[in-house]
Design a protein around this motif. Structure first.
Motif, short mmCIF file in Angstrom:
data_model
loop_
_atom_site.label_atom_id
_atom_site.label_comp_id
_atom_site.label_asym_id
_atom_site.label_seq_id
_atom_site.Cartn_x
_atom_site.Cartn_y
_atom_site.Cartn_z
N ARG A 294 1.40 -1.31 0.23
CA ARG A 294 -0.33 0.37 -0.07
C ARG A 294 0.76 1.19 -0.29
N THR A 295 0.33 2.56 -0.65
CA THR A 295 1.22 3.32 -0.99
C THR A 295 0.21 5.02 -0.44
N PHE A 296 1.17 6.33 0.42
CA PHE A 296 0.55 7.02 0.63
C PHE A 296 0.88 8.18 0.48
N ARG A 297 0.15 9.40 0.12
CA ARG A 297 0.39 10.86 -0.23
C ARG A 297 0.74 11.81 0.74
N GLY A 298 1.05 12.47 1.29
CA GLY A 298 0.88 13.41 2.17
C GLY A 298 0.49 14.51 2.32
N VAL A 299 -1.19 14.68 2.88
CA VAL A 299 -2.36 15.73 2.82
C VAL A 299 -1.12 16.30 3.51
N GLU A 300 -1.24 17.74 3.07
CA GLU A 300 -0.42 19.44 4.09
C GLU A 300 -1.60 20.25 4.59
N PHE A 301 -0.84 20.84 6.00
CA PHE A 301 -2.39 22.27 5.82
C PHE A 301 -0.90 23.27 6.09
N THR A 302 -0.77 24.30 5.37
CA THR A 302 0.19 25.13 6.53
C THR A 302 -0.83 26.18 6.72
N TRP A 303 0.19 26.94 7.71
CA TRP A 303 -0.40 28.38 8.76
C TRP A 303 1.02 29.97 8.41
N GLY A 304 1.18 30.70 7.98
CA GLY A 304 2.34 31.39 8.32
C GLY A 304 2.36 31.53 7.15
N ASP A 305 3.81 31.94 7.04
CA ASP A 305 4.64 32.33 6.05
C ASP A 305 4.89 30.72 5.59
N PHE A 336 1.46 14.11 11.41
CA PHE A 336 2.73 14.72 12.32
C PHE A 336 2.86 16.25 11.49
N MET A 337 3.41 16.60 12.90
CA MET A 337 3.58 18.50 12.75
C MET A 337 5.12 18.71 12.55
N GLU A 338 5.62 20.57 11.80
CA GLU A 338 6.71 20.87 11.55
C GLU A 338 6.16 21.93 11.95
N VAL A 347 1.19 17.24 8.28
CA VAL A 347 0.90 16.48 7.03
C VAL A 347 -0.19 15.27 7.61
N ALA A 348 -0.76 14.54 6.73
CA ALA A 348 -2.10 13.99 6.69
C ALA A 348 -1.25 12.60 6.01
N VAL A 349 -0.74 10.78 6.67
CA VAL A 349 -0.29 10.36 5.45
C VAL A 349 -1.62 9.46 5.30
N VAL A 350 -1.59 9.45 3.40
CA VAL A 350 -3.09 9.03 3.87
C VAL A 350 -3.05 8.54 2.37
N GLU A 359 -8.06 16.48 -2.35
CA GLU A 359 -9.08 17.69 -2.17
C GLU A 359 -10.23 16.74 -0.80
N PHE A 360 -10.45 14.99 -1.83
CA PHE A 360 -10.94 14.75 -1.37
C PHE A 360 -11.05 14.15 0.64
N ALA A 361 -9.62 13.28 0.62
CA ALA A 361 -8.79 13.38 1.52
C ALA A 361 -8.93 14.34 2.23
N TYR A 362 -9.14 16.00 2.02
CA TYR A 362 -8.70 17.18 3.13
C TYR A 362 -9.50 17.13 4.25
N GLN A 363 -10.40 16.70 4.32
CA GLN A 363 -11.64 16.54 5.30
C GLN A 363 -11.71 15.26 6.35
N GLU A 364 -11.17 14.26 5.99
CA GLU A 364 -10.86 13.66 6.21
C GLU A 364 -9.95 13.27 7.02
N ALA A 365 -9.09 13.99 6.65
CA ALA A 365 -7.08 14.33 6.83
C ALA A 365 -6.97 15.27 8.06
N TRP A 366 -8.17 16.45 8.13
CA TRP A 366 -8.04 17.49 9.09
C TRP A 366 -8.33 17.02 10.15
N GLU A 367 -9.69 16.30 10.15
CA GLU A 367 -10.63 15.88 11.11
C GLU A 367 -9.73 15.09 12.24
N ASN A 368 -8.65 14.02 11.71
CA ASN A 368 -7.77 13.09 12.22
C ASN A 368 -6.41 13.84 12.48
N LEU A 369 -6.18 15.23 11.95
CA LEU A 369 -5.03 15.76 12.92
C LEU A 369 -5.15 16.52 13.21
#
Length: 461
Positions: A294-305, A336-338, A347-350, A359-369
């Motif tokens: 099974r392979t995964f992509r990172g779904v990323e959320f950023t804040w600030g610069d 994980f969070m940096e 970043v959620a490993v999805v 974009e379909f994975a964003y909501q579930e990933a955000w709730e998890n993170l």
């Protein structure tokens, strides 16, 4: 000015593609490294290093006359990793003794007389001993006889406390755990591997338990990738190799073989004898990598610069990973969070799936993170609450399901054994020749040190 044909084209700029290109130049080969920003090359396993990876890089530098690899201190800055589990928290330190103390304090099975006595010793001695045994392992790992056939597990009698640590970790990880739960140690290893090695790990082979034990005891450094790449690029240019910042516009195929690449620059078509794929193809591209796992992509959320680049004498952004027994084995095993002040990313490993749209994975990933962070960091308003989805980041692979007898090898896995990976034409789903997957994920379970060992034996066909 670029040539119309190269003996090797490395697709995806990273420190590891540049080192590969330098070694091929030593053989007198014409080499081009294409920096295509659409490729996923920036993942944690590429720039977070321990004493084990530093020993392997130094050994390769001495063997292949690459002085830059023998002392990476100008490109390193210390960092820490905190792993949040439902029942406990584990934090890396800046020394071997700090890491050993954290393990002994958090895991009762490590509270043996040998481990407790070791904690009374001088920290500098422990660091020197761990560095010594990692060098022994690297030399053994890179020896021709180990490469040619499966060997008995590595052993070391020179540093008894490291040997006992490895034995205890291996035995605890292999111990059946009551009920469906995965042990706290198993959760820790999965989170640690995902954030430092691009692998979501569920089990250990005998050889691998040594490598992972060295890494867990070692301090963690972040490689200042941009400065390191800049210096490697300069050396490659001085050696007569070429680099080009360009996107691949399209590919030329003949009988299911990748014959050439059409760049989106005035150079146009570049043909090659070998195409070495370092970055993973974008989801919409014609090339596609198929793993047996099974392979995964990172779904990323950023804040600030965007995260800023710091001098090597400053500390790297803080890294926080989180998982749980109920997550491991699912489509969202690790997050994980940096962060550094008001700048950072989540970043959620999805898990990837056929036709997956990010974009379909964003909501579930955000709730998890966000759920994990609220439990791990239960205090007021925090900057990450204003994070916004940004892009896909990095690429991961699952390292087999623990307890799966069919996937358990009869002999110890060695670095010459490859993951089952095909590069195919995404349109007609046919395998392609003339293109090879390279980089740390190419090795079965040994990541960067397995990849560096492979470089020794690579010759143009």
């Amino acid at each position: 000015m670029l040539k119309s044909r190269y003996q090797a084209v490395c697709l995806g700029l990273s420190p590891w593609s540049l080192i590969h290109a330098l070694l091929l130049r030593q053989q007198g080969r014409d080499v081009l490294v294409v920096d295509d920003g659409s490729l996923a090359t920036d993942a944690p396993g590429l720039h977070r290093l321990t004493l084990l990876e530093l020993s392997a890089l130094k050994e390769l530098g001495l063997k292949k006359h690459l002085p830059m690899l023998t002392d990476l201190s100008p490109f390193l800055r210390p960092t820490t990793l905190t792993v949040h589990l439902p029942a406990q928290q584990w934090v890396t330190g800046h020394s071997v003794k700090e890491n050993l103390r954290e393990f002994v304090r958090k895991f009762s099975f490590l509270q043996t007389s040998t481990m407790l006595a070791t904690l009374e010793r001088d920290g500098a001695e422990l660091s020197a001993e761990l560095e010594k045994v990692t060098q022994e392992f690297v030399q053994w790992f890179n020896s021709p006889i180990v490469r040619q056939r499966a060997m008995l597990c590595f052993t070391s009698s020179t540093v008894p406390w490291v040997s006992e640590f490895q034995r205890l970790i291996s035995e605890e990880h292999a111990r059946p755990y009551a009920g469906p739960e995965i042990s706290p140690l198993g959760q820790l290893l999965a989170a640690y591997s995902a954030t430092t090695d691009q692998v979501v790990k569920y089990r250990l082979t005998p050889h691998e338990s040594w490598a992972l034990s060295f890494r867990l005891l070692s301090p963690l450094w972040e490689l200042d990738r941009r400065w390191f790449e800049r210096e490697l690029t300069r050396e490659l240019h001085e050696a007569g190799g070429h680099t080009k910042k360009a996107r691949i516009h399209s590919w030329q195929f003949y009988k299911n073989r990748v014959e050439a690449a059409l760049l989106d620059t005035y150079e146009g078509v570049i043909s090659h004898d070998r195409l070495l794929l370092y970055g993973f193809p974008p989801p919409e591209g014609q090339l596609q990598c198929l793993f047996s796992e099974r392979t995964f992509r990172g779904v990323e959320f950023t804040w600030g610069d965007p995260l800023r680049l710091h001098p090597a004498d400053e500390e790297a952004p803080v890294l926080t990973a989180f998982t749980s027994s109920s997550q491991l084995g699912t489509t969202l095993p690790v997050g994980f969070m940096e962060n550094e002040g008001n700048h950072g990313r989540l970043v959620a490993v999805v898990a990837e799936s056929l036709g997956m749209k990010q974009e379909f994975a964003y909501q579930e990933a955000w709730e998890n993170l966000s759920g994990h962070l609220r439990r791990a960091l239960p205090f007021g308003s925090t900057p990450w609450e204003k994070a916004r989805p940004r892009r896909s980041w990095g690429f991961w692979v699952e390292d087999g399901v623990r307890g799966d007898k069919k996937s358990t090898p009869k002999t110890p896995l060695m670095h010459h054994e490859r993951r089952s990976v095909e590069v195919i034409d995404r349109i007609n789903q046919e395998p392609l020749s003339g293109v090879e997957l390279w980089g740390p994920l190419r090795s079965q379970r040994f990541g960067l040190i397995g990849f560096l060992a492979d470089l020794r034996w690579d010759q143009l066909k």
